[in-house]
Design a protein around this motif. Sequence first.
Motif, PDB file in Angstrom:
ATOM      1  N   GLY A 138     -34.842 -26.523   2.897  1.00 24.63           N
ATOM      2  CA  GLY A 138     -36.027 -26.470   2.048  1.00 24.63           C
ATOM      3  C   GLY A 138     -37.244 -26.050   2.841  1.00 24.63           C
ATOM      4  N   PRO A 139     -38.381 -25.883   2.174  1.00 26.56           N
ATOM      5  CA  PRO A 139     -39.605 -25.389   2.823  1.00 26.56           C
ATOM      6  C   PRO A 139     -40.237 -26.459   3.712  1.00 26.56           C
ATOM      7  CG  PRO A 139     -40.044 -25.918   0.530  1.00 26.56           C
ATOM      8  CD  PRO A 139     -38.569 -26.099   0.732  1.00 26.56           C
ATOM      9  N   THR A 151     -44.022 -33.073   2.139  1.00 35.87           N
ATOM     10  CA  THR A 151     -43.007 -32.030   2.182  1.00 35.87           C
ATOM     11  C   THR A 151     -41.882 -32.412   1.230  1.00 35.87           C
ATOM     12  OG1 THR A 151     -43.510 -31.543   4.504  1.00 35.87           O
ATOM     13  CG2 THR A 151     -41.354 -30.832   3.700  1.00 35.87           C
ATOM     14  N   LEU A 241     -36.169 -25.374  -4.221  1.00 40.08           N
ATOM     15  CA  LEU A 241     -36.766 -25.600  -2.909  1.00 40.08           C
ATOM     16  C   LEU A 241     -36.059 -24.827  -1.802  1.00 40.08           C
ATOM     17  CD1 LEU A 241     -37.322 -29.439  -3.244  1.00 40.08           C
ATOM     18  CD2 LEU A 241     -39.137 -27.744  -2.920  1.00 40.08           C
ATOM     19  N   GLY A 245     -38.617 -21.699  -2.637  1.00 40.84           N
ATOM     20  CA  GLY A 245     -39.550 -22.528  -1.868  1.00 40.84           C
ATOM     21  C   GLY A 245     -39.560 -22.176  -0.402  1.00 40.84           C
ATOM     22  N   ASP A 246     -38.378 -22.154   0.215  1.00 44.69           N
ATOM     23  CA  ASP A 246     -38.277 -21.842   1.637  1.00 44.69           C
ATOM     24  C   ASP A 246     -38.623 -20.380   1.900  1.00 44.69           C
ATOM     25  OD1 ASP A 246     -37.898 -22.622   4.231  1.00 44.69           O
ATOM     26  OD2 ASP A 246     -35.742 -22.910   4.091  1.00 44.69           O
ATOM     27  N   LEU A 249     -42.474 -19.980   1.914  1.00 40.66           N
ATOM     28  CA  LEU A 249     -43.035 -20.586   3.123  1.00 40.66           C
ATOM     29  C   LEU A 249     -42.817 -19.700   4.344  1.00 40.66           C
ATOM     30  CD1 LEU A 249     -44.247 -23.261   4.433  1.00 40.66           C
ATOM     31  CD2 LEU A 249     -41.883 -23.753   5.052  1.00 40.66           C
TER      32      LEU A 249
END
Length: 335
Positions: A138-139, A151, A241, A245-246, A249
């Motif tokens: 995930g991010p 987070t 995520l 999401g990742d 980021l």
Amino acid sequence: MPEKIGVIGAGSWGTTLADLLAKKGHEVTLWAYEPELVEEMGRTRCNSLFLPGITLSPTLRYTHVLKEAVADKALLLFVVPSQVTRSVVQNALPFLSPSAIIVSASKGIEVETLMTVSQVYGELLPAGLYSRFSALSGPSFAREVAQEMPTAVAVAAEKGEIAKKVQQVFNTDKFRVYTNNDVTGVELGGAIKNVIAIAAGISDGLGFGHNTRAALITRGLAEMTRLGRALGAREATFAGLAGMGDLVLTCTGDLSRNRTVGMELGRGRRLTEILGEMRMVAEGVKTTESAYNLAARLKVEMPITEKVYEVLYRDKSAREAVLELMSRDLKAEEY
């Protein structure tokens, strides 16, 4: 309830997660390959090589003896580069408790075999142990987690009770963990986003703007989704995520090592020179090679990945790669 946990890998992410778990009250032993790093962390409570400026929990234990970190642990978290995952897990196997839960936080695809990380574990672990395998992704920039900035990540396991157990072990009021049962999708998101981050960095290094980066992120998500679909992952996972999401980021954040590699390539520097100055691994460099070859094997169209591969491994100029992407045959928007 406190658990006995071994964390294998003392890079920035491994150290951060070990610290998080120790501060939560678990009995945590952190394994580092470098004896001098173990000595420093034990003496100063700081990992100056990979996580400078962060004071680690006083209860955290350190070792460079793999058996000490692995034996008699209820949960083992592996946070080693994907290309050495096989050798590290093989060395750990004799000491693994048959009832341990295995968590992987590595992101990549093995170059030699084109296996995902979970496939490597599936090949190495006894069936009983592999049934308790999970993937955490995930991010999450390590430094921001270490600084206790809010987070959210995902943990995926085929068995719901394993995902929920890992969720309970890791979750804090600053580190929120969601469960998922799509192991392939979660780990592919974490791997392919690094390739697209190199592309985004190249764009930034060439001086292009937000329009270009947004296009790369969106079409990169399409590539990630296509590869995931070919490997049996759920498309919806890539909207979450571990996917979007990742990806966002890593393609936009200044702490992204893979974006940094891309930026330097876009500015005209050579890959060997860039990597020679980096202490931490940029997983996307090797993952680009394995993703390119895996896409070819599966006949999955991944044009951004293909151009990043040509820049990294065939000395194509970054500007030429962008021109070729923009000059492809016109088509409908597809995923």
